[in-house]
Design a protein around this motif. Structure first.
Motif, PDB file in Angstrom:
ATOM      1  N   GLY A 186       0.793  -1.219   0.000  1.00  0.00           N
ATOM      2  CA  GLY A 186       0.000   0.000   0.000  1.00  0.00           C
ATOM      3  C   GLY A 186       0.824   1.268   0.000  1.00  0.00           C
ATOM      4  N   ALA A 187       0.116   2.373   0.186  1.00  0.00           N
ATOM      5  CA  ALA A 187       0.762   3.686   0.106  1.00  0.00           C
ATOM      6  C   ALA A 187       1.449   4.034   1.423  1.00  0.00           C
ATOM      7  N   THR A 204       1.826   5.442   6.450  1.00  0.00           N
ATOM      8  CA  THR A 204       0.570   5.210   5.752  1.00  0.00           C
ATOM      9  C   THR A 204       0.031   6.539   5.240  1.00  0.00           C
ATOM     10  N   THR A 211      -4.387   3.986  -2.957  1.00  0.00           N
ATOM     11  CA  THR A 211      -2.996   3.665  -3.281  1.00  0.00           C
ATOM     12  C   THR A 211      -2.646   4.083  -4.699  1.00  0.00           C
ATOM     13  N   TYR A 232      -2.225   7.844  -4.743  1.00  0.00           N
ATOM     14  CA  TYR A 232      -0.976   8.287  -4.125  1.00  0.00           C
ATOM     15  C   TYR A 232       0.225   7.992  -5.032  1.00  0.00           C
ATOM     16  N   ARG A 233       0.234   6.825  -5.675  1.00  0.00           N
ATOM     17  CA  ARG A 233       1.361   6.503  -6.553  1.00  0.00           C
ATOM     18  C   ARG A 233       1.446   7.460  -7.731  1.00  0.00           C
TER      19      ARG A 233
END
Length: 335
Positions: free
Chosen positions: A228-229, A249, A295, A298-299
């Motif tokens: 995850g992020a 996180t 996620t 955020y990526r």
């Protein structure tokens, strides 16, 4: 104001393209192989022509508009550091860099802009790819310059160094200058995020912002093959912890009125940032939206090129090409 035309490859979430738009450029084609990135581009700019395809498979002959552009830009996936330069992933990233140069050979834009890691500018491990680029660009009649910019010098509240290559046809190169810093004082994390931190009624937002006095460490988007992020590796998380932020996180929302900020108690007492706040730390305007789940959003943000840096580069390239200065106003990263 006359618009200059550009093609962008590996466009991602549109940070570089947005900055170029603010400098008076208009895209004729944006290319990315990830569907979620293409969704982001279409969601924010429905009028842009977005093509979902791998750069290695792209055939410019099928898109005649690519042959009449002022600029070819590329926010390519980050090549790895010299310590990992032999990895298969890095070989794939270097192939994309080579493909961009070959595309310049086909398209023959008046200018070329490539943005990547600082090490690409002068690290010994990347000397072979720099030598390949030099030979190809000189053969095509371009002169070029490598340099490093820090996004913090352009109003982005983040310590984010970027390696940049700008190439122009011989007759324009003498007029090009790398952009000079646009701010005298770096924008701190506290100043950039205080308003959004307080949006949910959190009473300690001002107290938190008053001690978050530095710019953010570099946001890292991470790999699609990883979990995850989070905000980056161990050293980055420690830097966030010094500002009372849990870097392990990404939050679903801003803190509410009952959140007790007690960083001395560990992660459970630290505030977390949201994807929207991460976008502000990248210099995106608050109305720029990102497609996908948390996620994936955020990526896209972590991999993006900060728009204010793209704007600064665009203005200098525009000036070198002899176009009138843009009258488009700047924008702020704060909501």
């Amino acid at each position: 104001m006359s618009k200059l035309r550009f093609v962008e490859v590996c466009a991602g979430a549109g940070g570089l393209a947005l900055g170029l738009e603010h400098a008076g450029f208009e895209p004729v084609l944006l290319l990315d192989k990830k569907s979620v990135a293409c969704d982001t581009l279409r969601m924010n700019r429905p009028s842009w022509q977005v093509l979902e395809t791998d750069l290695l498979d792209f055939a410019p002959s099928r898109y005649q508009e690519t042959y009449d552009v002022d600029l070819l830009s590329a926010g390519l996936p980050r090549v790895k550091s010299s310590a990992t330069v032999a990895r298969t992933e890095t070989e794939a990233e270097l192939r994309l860099l080579e493909a961009t140069i070959y595309l310049a050979h086909a398209v023959q834009p008046r200018a070329l802009l490539i943005e990547n890691v600082p090490g690409l500018v002068d690290a010994p491990a990347f000397e072979p790819i720099r030598d390949f680029i030099r030979k190809e660009l000189e053969h095509l009649g371009y002169r070029f310059r490598w340099f490093v910019l820090n996004a913090a010098d352009f109003g982005v509240p983040q310590d984010r160094k970027q390696g940049v290559l700008v190439a122009l046809k011989n007759q324009y190169f003498h007029a090009f200058r790398p952009p000079a810093p646009s701010v005298r004082e770096h924008l701190s994390v506290g100043r950039a995020l205080c308003r959004s931190m307080a949006a949910g009624g959190w009473r300690d937002a001002d107290r938190w912002a008053a001690q978050a006095l530095s710019v953010a460490p570099t946001l890292v988007g991470g790999s699609d093959r990883r979990g995850g992020a989070d905000l980056g590796p161990t050293g980055t998380k420690k830097a966030w912890a010094r500002m009372g932020v849990d870097g392990g996180t990404v939050a679903d929302g801003v803190p509410g009125p009952d959140f007790a900020w007690a960083p001395e108690a560990g992660r459970q007492g630290m505030v977390r940032i949201t994807t929207e706040q991460a976008a502000l730390l990248q210099g995106f305007p608050s109305d720029w939206r990102f497609a996908g789940r948390k996620t994936a959003r955020y990526r896209q943000i972590g991999h993006a090129s900060p728009p204010p840096v793209g704007r600064a580069l665009g203005l200098e390239i525009r000036a070198a090409l002899g176009a009138p200065a843009t009258s488009v106003a700047g924008y702020t990263s704060t909501p």
